[in-house]
Write a protein that holds these residues in place. Sequence first.
Motif, PDB file in Angstrom:
ATOM      1  N   ALA A  99      60.798 -68.150  16.090  1.00 34.31           N
ATOM      2  CA  ALA A  99      60.468 -69.560  15.855  1.00 34.31           C
ATOM      3  C   ALA A  99      61.741 -70.402  15.757  1.00 34.31           C
ATOM      4  CB  ALA A  99      59.635 -69.702  14.585  1.00 34.31           C
ATOM      5  N   ASP A 100      62.786 -69.816  15.157  1.00 38.46           N
ATOM      6  CA  ASP A 100      64.062 -70.535  15.045  1.00 38.46           C
ATOM      7  C   ASP A 100      64.671 -70.769  16.429  1.00 38.46           C
ATOM      8  OD1 ASP A 100      63.690 -70.252  12.322  1.00 38.46           O
ATOM      9  OD2 ASP A 100      64.995 -68.487  12.172  1.00 38.46           O
ATOM     10  N   VAL A 101      64.598 -69.710  17.261  1.00 37.37           N
ATOM     11  CA  VAL A 101      65.142 -69.809  18.623  1.00 37.37           C
ATOM     12  C   VAL A 101      64.382 -70.886  19.400  1.00 37.37           C
ATOM     13  CG1 VAL A 101      65.310 -68.564  20.815  1.00 37.37           C
ATOM     14  CG2 VAL A 101      66.017 -67.452  18.679  1.00 37.37           C
ATOM     15  N   ARG A 102      63.070 -70.881  19.217  1.00 39.96           N
ATOM     16  CA  ARG A 102      62.262 -71.865  19.924  1.00 39.96           C
ATOM     17  C   ARG A 102      62.618 -73.291  19.489  1.00 39.96           C
ATOM     18  NH1 ARG A 102      56.330 -71.608  21.900  1.00 39.96           N
ATOM     19  NH2 ARG A 102      55.950 -73.799  22.264  1.00 39.96           N
ATOM     20  N   ALA A 103      62.804 -73.487  18.194  1.00 43.20           N
ATOM     21  CA  ALA A 103      63.135 -74.821  17.683  1.00 43.20           C
ATOM     22  C   ALA A 103      64.489 -75.289  18.232  1.00 43.20           C
ATOM     23  CB  ALA A 103      63.157 -74.803  16.151  1.00 43.20           C
ATOM     24  N   GLY A 104      65.469 -74.379  18.229  1.00 38.27           N
ATOM     25  CA  GLY A 104      66.796 -74.735  18.730  1.00 38.27           C
ATOM     26  C   GLY A 104      66.781 -75.010  20.221  1.00 38.27           C
ATOM     27  N   MET A 105      66.004 -74.216  20.937  1.00 38.09           N
ATOM     28  CA  MET A 105      65.925 -74.370  22.396  1.00 38.09           C
ATOM     29  C   MET A 105      65.260 -75.688  22.762  1.00 38.09           C
ATOM     30  SD  MET A 105      66.719 -72.822  25.194  1.00 38.09           S
ATOM     31  CE  MET A 105      66.410 -73.168  26.929  1.00 38.09           C
ATOM     32  N   LEU A 106      64.169 -76.003  22.083  1.00 46.13           N
ATOM     33  CA  LEU A 106      63.454 -77.245  22.402  1.00 46.13           C
ATOM     34  C   LEU A 106      64.371 -78.453  22.201  1.00 46.13           C
ATOM     35  CD1 LEU A 106      60.830 -78.685  23.205  1.00 46.13           C
ATOM     36  CD2 LEU A 106      60.248 -78.795  20.772  1.00 46.13           C
ATOM     37  N   LEU A 107      65.066 -78.462  21.076  1.00 42.06           N
ATOM     38  CA  LEU A 107      65.956 -79.594  20.796  1.00 42.06           C
ATOM     39  C   LEU A 107      67.062 -79.692  21.857  1.00 42.06           C
ATOM     40  CD1 LEU A 107      66.396 -81.846  18.722  1.00 42.06           C
ATOM     41  CD2 LEU A 107      68.110 -80.373  17.655  1.00 42.06           C
ATOM     42  N   GLY A 108      67.608 -78.528  22.218  1.00 41.93           N
ATOM     43  CA  GLY A 108      68.676 -78.516  23.225  1.00 41.93           C
ATOM     44  C   GLY A 108      68.187 -78.954  24.603  1.00 41.93           C
ATOM     45  N   CYS A 109      66.964 -78.551  24.945  1.00 41.63           N
ATOM     46  CA  CYS A 109      66.403 -78.979  26.240  1.00 41.63           C
ATOM     47  C   CYS A 109      66.232 -80.491  26.271  1.00 41.63           C
ATOM     48  CB  CYS A 109      65.056 -78.308  26.492  1.00 41.63           C
ATOM     49  SG  CYS A 109      65.200 -76.560  26.895  1.00 41.63           S
ATOM     50  N   ILE A 110      65.734 -81.038  25.180  1.00 43.37           N
ATOM     51  CA  ILE A 110      65.562 -82.494  25.111  1.00 43.37           C
ATOM     52  C   ILE A 110      66.925 -83.174  25.242  1.00 43.37           C
ATOM     53  CG2 ILE A 110      64.910 -84.395  23.575  1.00 43.37           C
ATOM     54  CD1 ILE A 110      62.704 -82.535  22.427  1.00 43.37           C
ATOM     55  N   GLU A 111      67.908 -82.631  24.540  1.00 47.80           N
ATOM     56  CA  GLU A 111      69.250 -83.207  24.581  1.00 47.80           C
ATOM     57  C   GLU A 111      69.808 -83.177  26.013  1.00 47.80           C
ATOM     58  OE1 GLU A 111      71.797 -81.495  21.638  1.00 47.80           O
ATOM     59  OE2 GLU A 111      73.639 -82.170  22.623  1.00 47.80           O
ATOM     60  N   MET A 112      69.630 -82.044  26.690  1.00 47.31           N
ATOM     61  CA  MET A 112      70.166 -81.942  28.051  1.00 47.31           C
ATOM     62  C   MET A 112      69.413 -82.839  29.015  1.00 47.31           C
ATOM     63  SD  MET A 112      71.563 -78.125  28.781  1.00 47.31           S
ATOM     64  CE  MET A 112      70.312 -77.114  28.038  1.00 47.31           C
ATOM     65  N   LEU A 113      68.090 -82.848  28.920  1.00 46.79           N
ATOM     66  CA  LEU A 113      67.320 -83.709  29.829  1.00 46.79           C
ATOM     67  C   LEU A 113      67.729 -85.166  29.647  1.00 46.79           C
ATOM     68  CD1 LEU A 113      63.747 -82.130  29.606  1.00 46.79           C
ATOM     69  CD2 LEU A 113      65.273 -82.100  31.588  1.00 46.79           C
ATOM     70  N   LEU A 135      59.537 -74.862  28.822  1.00 51.94           N
ATOM     71  CA  LEU A 135      58.326 -75.339  29.498  1.00 51.94           C
ATOM     72  C   LEU A 135      57.710 -76.502  28.725  1.00 51.94           C
ATOM     73  CD1 LEU A 135      56.767 -71.934  30.636  1.00 51.94           C
ATOM     74  CD2 LEU A 135      57.895 -73.647  32.065  1.00 51.94           C
ATOM     75  N   ASP A 136      57.808 -76.470  27.396  1.00 50.94           N
ATOM     76  CA  ASP A 136      57.335 -77.600  26.590  1.00 50.94           C
ATOM     77  C   ASP A 136      58.093 -78.867  26.944  1.00 50.94           C
ATOM     78  OD1 ASP A 136      55.465 -76.167  25.263  1.00 50.94           O
ATOM     79  OD2 ASP A 136      56.516 -76.098  23.325  1.00 50.94           O
ATOM     80  N   ALA A 137      59.419 -78.757  26.995  1.00 53.95           N
ATOM     81  CA  ALA A 137      60.237 -79.953  27.265  1.00 53.95           C
ATOM     82  C   ALA A 137      60.141 -80.369  28.727  1.00 53.95           C
ATOM     83  CB  ALA A 137      61.691 -79.673  26.897  1.00 53.95           C
ATOM     84  N   GLY A 138      59.864 -79.375  29.602  1.00 60.00           N
ATOM     85  CA  GLY A 138      59.799 -79.659  31.038  1.00 60.00           C
ATOM     86  C   GLY A 138      61.084 -79.339  31.773  1.00 60.00           C
ATOM     87  N   SER A 139      62.000 -78.597  31.125  1.00 59.45           N
ATOM     88  CA  SER A 139      63.281 -78.240  31.742  1.00 59.45           C
ATOM     89  C   SER A 139      63.126 -77.102  32.727  1.00 59.45           C
ATOM     90  CB  SER A 139      64.261 -77.720  30.680  1.00 59.45           C
ATOM     91  OG  SER A 139      64.495 -78.652  29.704  1.00 59.45           O
ATOM     92  N   ARG A 140      64.154 -76.890  33.514  1.00 59.90           N
ATOM     93  CA  ARG A 140      64.224 -75.755  34.424  1.00 59.90           C
ATOM     94  C   ARG A 140      65.294 -74.786  33.917  1.00 59.90           C
ATOM     95  NH1 ARG A 140      62.374 -75.388  39.331  1.00 59.90           N
ATOM     96  NH2 ARG A 140      62.142 -77.596  39.836  1.00 59.90           N
ATOM     97  N   LEU A 141      64.983 -73.485  33.982  1.00 60.75           N
ATOM     98  CA  LEU A 141      65.924 -72.476  33.483  1.00 60.75           C
ATOM     99  C   LEU A 141      66.157 -71.380  34.508  1.00 60.75           C
ATOM    100  CD1 LEU A 141      64.563 -71.478  29.936  1.00 60.75           C
ATOM    101  CD2 LEU A 141      66.167 -73.307  30.509  1.00 60.75           C
ATOM    102  N   VAL A 142      67.384 -70.866  34.514  1.00 60.74           N
ATOM    103  CA  VAL A 142      67.613 -69.510  35.004  1.00 60.74           C
ATOM    104  C   VAL A 142      67.870 -68.720  33.733  1.00 60.74           C
ATOM    105  CG1 VAL A 142      69.032 -67.994  36.411  1.00 60.74           C
ATOM    106  CG2 VAL A 142      68.531 -70.319  37.194  1.00 60.74           C
ATOM    107  N   LEU A 143      66.888 -67.932  33.359  1.00 66.37           N
ATOM    108  CA  LEU A 143      66.879 -67.305  32.042  1.00 66.37           C
ATOM    109  C   LEU A 143      67.304 -65.854  32.172  1.00 66.37           C
ATOM    110  CD1 LEU A 143      66.171 -67.066  29.090  1.00 66.37           C
ATOM    111  CD2 LEU A 143      63.765 -67.195  29.675  1.00 66.37           C
ATOM    112  N   THR A 144      68.476 -65.545  31.649  1.00 67.40           N
ATOM    113  CA  THR A 144      69.020 -64.193  31.736  1.00 67.40           C
ATOM    114  C   THR A 144      69.121 -63.642  30.313  1.00 67.40           C
ATOM    115  OG1 THR A 144      71.350 -64.889  31.596  1.00 67.40           O
ATOM    116  CG2 THR A 144      70.358 -64.883  33.780  1.00 67.40           C
ATOM    117  N   PRO A 145      68.066 -62.974  29.839  1.00 68.09           N
ATOM    118  CA  PRO A 145      68.069 -62.480  28.458  1.00 68.09           C
ATOM    119  C   PRO A 145      69.308 -61.621  28.184  1.00 68.09           C
ATOM    120  CG  PRO A 145      65.883 -62.261  29.426  1.00 68.09           C
ATOM    121  CD  PRO A 145      66.810 -62.659  30.537  1.00 68.09           C
TER     122      PRO A 145
END
Length: 439
Positions: A99-113, A135-145
């Motif tokens: 949940a923490d990762v999701r919260a940080g990611m969402l905020l960062g996606c919004i910031e980048m968009l 996907l919530d923010a609508g960003s595009r990722l190349v996601l390399t875990p």
Amino acid sequence: MVRLTAPVLLPCDPACSVIRDGVLDIGADGRILWCGPRSEAPAAPDAEVRELTGILLPGLVNAHCHTPMTVLRGLGGDLPLMRWLQEVMWPAEGRMDAADVRAGMLLGCIEMLRAGVTTSVEMYFYTDAVADAALDAGSRLVLTPGIIAVPGWDRLGTWQQMAAEVSARIDANGLRYGPGERIELGYGPHGAYTLPAEALPSVADAARERGALMHMHLAETTVEDAEQRARYGSVPRMLEQLGVLDPARPLRLLAAHGVHLDDADIALFARHQVTVAHCPGSNAKLAAGTARVPALRRAGVPLALGTDGPASSDDLDMWSVARLTGRMARLASGDSAELTATDLLLLATRHGAAAIGRDDLGALEPGRWADVVHVTTDDPAFLHLDDDTRLISNLVWAGGARLVRDVWVAGEQVIADTEPTRTDRAEAQSTARAVAARL
Ligand SMILES: [Zn+2]
């Protein structure tokens, strides 16, 4: 079909043309149908037309990031890299749940968009949380875990399990999935110093088999890979000797940082077309040095630009990365003609996309995804719009993130008049603030 019109279009074609009184047509599938001057535009009686002021250009590509670290921003900011990682970052990350990762990611996606960055190459853990937030923010990722084997990280499994999980995801979902193919999966072996040597050829084989990107930290500092240097000469030579790089079996390899490369390493990268994600902001802040951008370019090594994670870089602003790239390359070469504004704009868009293996992004061209940024010219940066060279110069050197007004990803508007359309920025901020306070 949607038709966007604007006084200026920067399609980011190889010549970096400036189209006056331009038209951009976007199909219902989210891809670009047509881009050019209005006088040559095809008739489109049924199009939904949006007449915009200012400039339209493709979304920027951030080729190296750990975006969920927004919630760790500013923590332990003035330590050397290895101490910063081992004493501050890794323990704090150990306390983060999905949940923490999701919260940080969402905020960062919004910031980048909001800054016009539509694609980022991400290395992190809790893959579902990262993908869902984007996907919530609508960003595009190349996601390399991330794939890593250092004490503490074994809570997430062995490196073999981490790699197998990526393979299973690709085999189940395909390499690209989601609306507008927003998510591309790849492999993120953290680095030569955080994995046993046998992990790298093993992960490379899995990536190669699936046509996936392999994204790793490489030659960021002089201390991290002392052991590998002593044994192999350098990490690039190690990769060649281990068969990770093999001309008979090509691999899409993206090397983040590539700061400490000698001439032989650079020639090796050129030979294998290894891409460097240049992160000058993070490298400068952590006093890691700076990549030899002029030498890399002369050798023909594909280059992309990245911010690195917001805990080290700190603002996720690709415009400032582009400017810093130009400034540092000019300082290093003593040549004020090194990397023009046009070169920098293309590095942040078309060439960055190509370097991560995406010729369907980074330019306004028919068939590519309609990842589009609208910037205003109602700003002190633009006092003279008639001259093409000066317009691009003003945009790159004096403009930047503050000019971004609207953003589309795969033809869907995700930022409207500077605010996200799909998520609530205030809510994302307050959720992330609570996480930051706890961590
Ligand atoms: Zn990094």
